[in-house]
Motif scaffolding. Sequence first.
Motif, PDB file in Angstrom:
ATOM      1  N   ILE A  21       0.835  -1.204   0.000  1.00 31.81           N
ATOM      2  CA  ILE A  21       0.000   0.000   0.000  1.00 31.81           C
ATOM      3  C   ILE A  21       0.862   1.243   0.000  1.00 31.81           C
ATOM      4  O   ILE A  21       0.623   2.200  -0.739  1.00 31.81           O
ATOM      5  N   SER A  22       1.924   1.258   0.814  1.00 37.58           N
ATOM      6  CA  SER A  22       2.779   2.449   0.881  1.00 37.58           C
ATOM      7  C   SER A  22       3.541   2.655  -0.417  1.00 37.58           C
ATOM      8  O   SER A  22       3.744   3.782  -0.857  1.00 37.58           O
ATOM      9  N   THR A  23       3.965   1.552  -1.059  1.00 36.47           N
ATOM     10  CA  THR A  23       4.660   1.674  -2.343  1.00 36.47           C
ATOM     11  C   THR A  23       3.746   2.260  -3.391  1.00 36.47           C
ATOM     12  O   THR A  23       4.121   3.150  -4.149  1.00 36.47           O
ATOM     13  N   HIS A  24       2.500   1.777  -3.430  1.00 31.15           N
ATOM     14  CA  HIS A  24       1.541   2.298  -4.398  1.00 31.15           C
ATOM     15  C   HIS A  24       1.256   3.767  -4.128  1.00 31.15           C
ATOM     16  O   HIS A  24       1.213   4.593  -5.032  1.00 31.15           O
ATOM     17  N   ALA A  25       1.094   4.119  -2.848  1.00 31.61           N
ATOM     18  CA  ALA A  25       0.800   5.509  -2.505  1.00 31.61           C
ATOM     19  C   ALA A  25       1.957   6.419  -2.862  1.00 31.61           C
ATOM     20  O   ALA A  25       1.776   7.558  -3.278  1.00 31.61           O
ATOM     21  N   ALA A  26       3.189   5.912  -2.706  1.00 33.18           N
ATOM     22  CA  ALA A  26       4.361   6.737  -3.003  1.00 33.18           C
ATOM     23  C   ALA A  26       4.442   7.093  -4.475  1.00 33.18           C
ATOM     24  O   ALA A  26       4.817   8.186  -4.858  1.00 33.18           O
ATOM     25  N   LEU A  53      12.112   7.839  -7.226  1.00 37.32           N
ATOM     26  CA  LEU A  53      12.148   7.964  -8.685  1.00 37.32           C
ATOM     27  C   LEU A  53      12.610   6.668  -9.329  1.00 37.32           C
ATOM     28  O   LEU A  53      12.059   6.217 -10.339  1.00 37.32           O
ATOM     29  N   PHE A  54      13.635   6.047  -8.733  1.00 31.33           N
ATOM     30  CA  PHE A  54      14.108   4.786  -9.306  1.00 31.33           C
ATOM     31  C   PHE A  54      13.068   3.689  -9.142  1.00 31.33           C
ATOM     32  O   PHE A  54      12.888   2.862 -10.043  1.00 31.33           O
ATOM     33  N   THR A  55      12.393   3.663  -8.008  1.00 27.97           N
ATOM     34  CA  THR A  55      11.347   2.662  -7.798  1.00 27.97           C
ATOM     35  C   THR A  55      10.273   2.781  -8.874  1.00 27.97           C
ATOM     36  O   THR A  55       9.784   1.768  -9.384  1.00 27.97           O
ATOM     37  N   GLU A  56       9.931   4.008  -9.218  1.00 27.60           N
ATOM     38  CA  GLU A  56       8.927   4.215 -10.271  1.00 27.60           C
ATOM     39  C   GLU A  56       9.469   3.764 -11.629  1.00 27.60           C
ATOM     40  O   GLU A  56       8.795   3.043 -12.367  1.00 27.60           O
ATOM     41  N   ALA A  57      10.696   4.157 -11.955  1.00 27.66           N
ATOM     42  CA  ALA A  57      11.314   3.711 -13.211  1.00 27.66           C
ATOM     43  C   ALA A  57      11.487   2.198 -13.220  1.00 27.66           C
ATOM     44  O   ALA A  57      11.469   1.564 -14.279  1.00 27.66           O
ATOM     45  N   GLY A 199      21.001  12.688  -7.326  1.00 29.18           N
ATOM     46  CA  GLY A 199      22.073  11.956  -6.660  1.00 29.18           C
ATOM     47  C   GLY A 199      22.104  10.468  -6.891  1.00 29.18           C
ATOM     48  O   GLY A 199      22.955   9.774  -6.344  1.00 29.18           O
ATOM     49  N   SER A 200      21.153   9.934  -7.668  1.00 28.12           N
ATOM     50  CA  SER A 200      21.145   8.510  -8.028  1.00 28.12           C
ATOM     51  C   SER A 200      21.141   7.584  -6.814  1.00 28.12           C
ATOM     52  O   SER A 200      21.840   6.574  -6.789  1.00 28.12           O
ATOM     53  N   ALA A 201      20.346   7.926  -5.828  1.00 37.09           N
ATOM     54  CA  ALA A 201      20.215   7.056  -4.658  1.00 37.09           C
ATOM     55  C   ALA A 201      19.345   5.859  -5.016  1.00 37.09           C
ATOM     56  O   ALA A 201      18.388   5.972  -5.772  1.00 37.09           O
ATOM     57  N   CYS A 202      19.696   4.704  -4.466  1.00 35.84           N
ATOM     58  CA  CYS A 202      18.953   3.479  -4.755  1.00 35.84           C
ATOM     59  C   CYS A 202      17.968   3.162  -3.623  1.00 35.84           C
ATOM     60  O   CYS A 202      18.221   3.502  -2.467  1.00 35.84           O
ATOM     61  N   PRO A 203      16.870   2.495  -3.953  1.00 38.48           N
ATOM     62  CA  PRO A 203      15.945   2.061  -2.900  1.00 38.48           C
ATOM     63  C   PRO A 203      16.594   0.968  -2.050  1.00 38.48           C
ATOM     64  O   PRO A 203      17.539   0.314  -2.485  1.00 38.48           O
TER      65      PRO A 203
END
Length: 204
Positions: A21-26, A53-57, A199-203
């Motif tokens: 749920i939190s991932t979808h909301a984000a 942003l990376f999670t979405e991509a 900054g290209s941070a990763c999840p």
Amino acid sequence: MKSKRQITILLALTALQAMLISTHAASGAPADTLATPESFAEIADTAARSAALFTEAGKVLAHPRCVNCHPAGDRPRQGDVQRLHQPPVARGEDGFGLPAMRYQICHQTANFEPAGVPGNPAWHLAPHEMAWEGKTLAQICEQIKDPARNGGRSLEDIVHHVGGDPLVGWAWAPGGDRTPAPGTQALAGALLDALVKTGSACPN
């Protein structure tokens, strides 16, 4: 003992549901679409915004249209179910197949709809060091930032590759009964461009 096990399973399922749920909301976008980079502006922490942003991509990068051509082994995958390629083919030294069975024998310059065969002038597998199959989004993120594991590309090259390469673009017009990658190629590139600029941070 059985009751304790049931409680443990219930807690694990509850945690998983909360995470989903939190991932979808984000992201604010269903799995078959992509949110715009601007929709993440409200995330004040730059590293957290970059990871989001990376999670979405990652909806694109982890999609069968991409992973099928980034297999862990020397055989591509096919379809939404990601079955091993039939007929059996192998990567070959350059990613274009073995000498006796080059990919261009079957894969022409465009999709051949009567037979359901995908096509592109540059049809080939990603290099072995760029295998994504079986990896988490965090692992893929770290991999694409590493020139030793991304085909020697800079981050700007990765943005252009995903956002502008015609072969990658096939993922959004795969033909047949294949599900297209989410969103558009331009939007996927824009998300990765925003990732680099934050900054290209990763999840995790």
